[in-house]
Design a protein around this motif. Structure first.
Motif, PDB file in Angstrom:
ATOM      1  N   TYR A  23      39.577  38.765  45.231  1.00  0.00           N
ATOM      2  CA  TYR A  23      40.938  38.662  44.701  1.00  0.00           C
ATOM      3  C   TYR A  23      41.025  37.365  43.914  1.00  0.00           C
ATOM      4  N   ASN A  83      43.957  40.957  39.124  1.00  0.00           N
ATOM      5  CA  ASN A  83      43.580  41.275  40.500  1.00  0.00           C
ATOM      6  C   ASN A  83      44.041  40.161  41.440  1.00  0.00           C
ATOM      7  N   SER A  84      45.298  39.774  41.292  1.00  0.00           N
ATOM      8  CA  SER A  84      45.881  38.738  42.149  1.00  0.00           C
ATOM      9  C   SER A  84      47.149  39.275  42.810  1.00  0.00           C
ATOM     10  N   HIS A 110      42.272  45.654  51.310  1.00  0.00           N
ATOM     11  CA  HIS A 110      43.634  45.200  51.027  1.00  0.00           C
ATOM     12  C   HIS A 110      44.286  44.774  52.334  1.00  0.00           C
TER      13      HIS A 110
END
Length: 423
Positions: A143, A218-219, A417
């Motif tokens: 991430y 992708n943060s 996730h």
């Protein structure tokens, strides 16, 4: 050497002409023929604990140092990097492992002759590492920012350069410590054929980087909460230290040259000094060889002679522009990515920068931009995200024009996730 077009005399900054020549020689030595178009890819990983997803420290029986020690048999002993008794890096042909300030684990892969070679080398790296990390109670995630931990929770690893950076960047901007301790990136490096080609790639990379960053963002998290910024990495770097980040000053001036970039690097305070490979410094203490240099630039601390490659590399590493010139062009806009997305990004970079039929019209377009145009595009994307219109095109038009692949962004279906902490 011809007289520089950019003068820093009004700033009181000294620039040594022999140092300038050293950087120009280093850039010239990076020239590669078209047949040698290669790639270097760096993927930084966030170590997080199983269960809590909190950050993993460097020290401790189950820390990142223990992971590096366990990985040693897979790497070459002569390529290990130690500093003051601490193991901070590993290496073997094709890949090196190093640590960022917050114990982020960086895998530097390359040089690659073909973009599609990335996945195989990376999967070998993870096949060796993942069981060892699992045995220590943590894993590496990709991430752009730590999922649960705050920058205040993370200690900087025991590296002299990072101690200086903590003191300096912690007092310079809004997000310096967040960048150092919690962020992680994917960077792609490409070759250049001559000075004009390098500058064209610097310009195009600076102009397109924020657009590609939105497609590959992708943060999901920032400081333990949902990330509020369309481009968190850009936000962090743009508010870290303007004199060494953001767009290279003067890049979009048609007169810009390697010399202008060299002078900008050499005129800027070093932040962290490294004399470990300076022969004239032999006999000095460790604290003198590596120390803070908040007000001194290269002319203040290095001898009046041509610099060696180690000294040049150190000086160039003190600048963090969106796109950075070394003996290659380093594209730095992007969040840490899982390997399928990193592979797609690397292949896309190859098609945009190495395919003449695609590169030439894009380079001609970027040559007509001004620095203000790029700042405006960055601000537009940061304010409006997917609804932005950088350079007058909407994001769907940019996706079609650049042939950006459709890759699903991570979400709750991602097995890594972790969810968002509620504070």
């Amino acid at each position: 050497m011809h007289t520089p077009r950019v003068s820093y005399a009004h700033l009181g900054a000294k620039v040594n002409s022999k140092h300038v020549d050293s950087l120009l020689t280093f850039f010239q030595e990076g020239v590669k023929p078209a047949s040698k178009d290669r790639y270097g890819v760096e993927i930084e990983h966030l170590p997080v604990l199983h269960g809590s997803d909190l950050s993993v420290p460097y020290q401790g029986e189950a820390g990142v140092k223990a992971l590096l020690m366990a990985l040693r048999p897979y790497y070459q002993a002569d390529l290990e990097y130690w500093e003051r008794g601490q193991l901070l890096g590993l290496g073997r042909p094709g890949i090196s492992i190093s640590l960022e300030p917050g114990a982020q684990v960086e895998a530097s892969i390359g040089p690659l002759d073909q973009a599609d070679q990335l996945t195989g080398i990376y999967e070998d790296f993870r096949r060796e590492l993942d069981p060892l990390a699992d045995g220590l109670g943590f894993r590496l995630v990709t991430y752009g920012y730590q999922p649960r931990s705050s920058f205040t929770d993370i200690k900087v690893i025991p590296k002299s350069r990072y101690q200086s950076m903590t003191q300096y960047l912690g007092a310079q901007g809004q997000f310096g410590l967040c960048m150092m301790r919690c962020s992680a990136s994917t960077q792609v490096s490409i070759d250049y054929r001559d000075e004009a080609d390098a500058i064209a790639k610097l310009r195009l990379g600076s102009a397109l980087g924020p657009i590609l960053a939105l497609f590959f963002r992708n943060s999901p998290y920032f400081e333990g909460q949902t990330n509020p910024y369309p481009l968190l990495r850009q936000r962090i770097w743009d508010f870290t230290d303007f004199q060494r980040t953001n767009i290279i000053p003067g890049l979009f001036d048609p007169r810009f040259s390697w010399e202008d970039y060299a002078i900008d690097v050499l005129a800027t305070p070093l932040m962290a000094l490294d004399l470990t490979h300076t022969p004239e410094a032999v006999g000095q203490s460790a604290s003198q060889l590596q120390r803070s240099a908040f007000r001194e630039n290269a002319a203040d601390v290095y001898p009046d002679r041509r610099l060696n490659d180690y000294e040049v590399r150190h000086l160039l590493s003190t600048h963090f522009n969106d796109v950075r010139l070394k003996n290659l062009v380093e594209l730095r806009h992007w969040d840490s990515l899982p390997i399928d997305r990193a592979q797609a990004l690397t292949s896309l970079v190859g098609s945009l920068f190495y395919d003449p039929d695609r590169f030439r019209p894009l380079a001609d377009w970027s040559q007509g931009l001004s620095e203000a145009d790029v700042f405006a595009a960055k601000a537009d994307i940061q304010a409006h995200g997917p609804r932005s219109h950088p350079y007058g095109r909407d994001m769907d038009q940019w996706r079609d024009l650049l042939a950006v692949p459709q890759i699903q962004e991570p979400g709750s279906s991602d097995p890594d996730h972790p969810g968002v902490a509620q504070h």
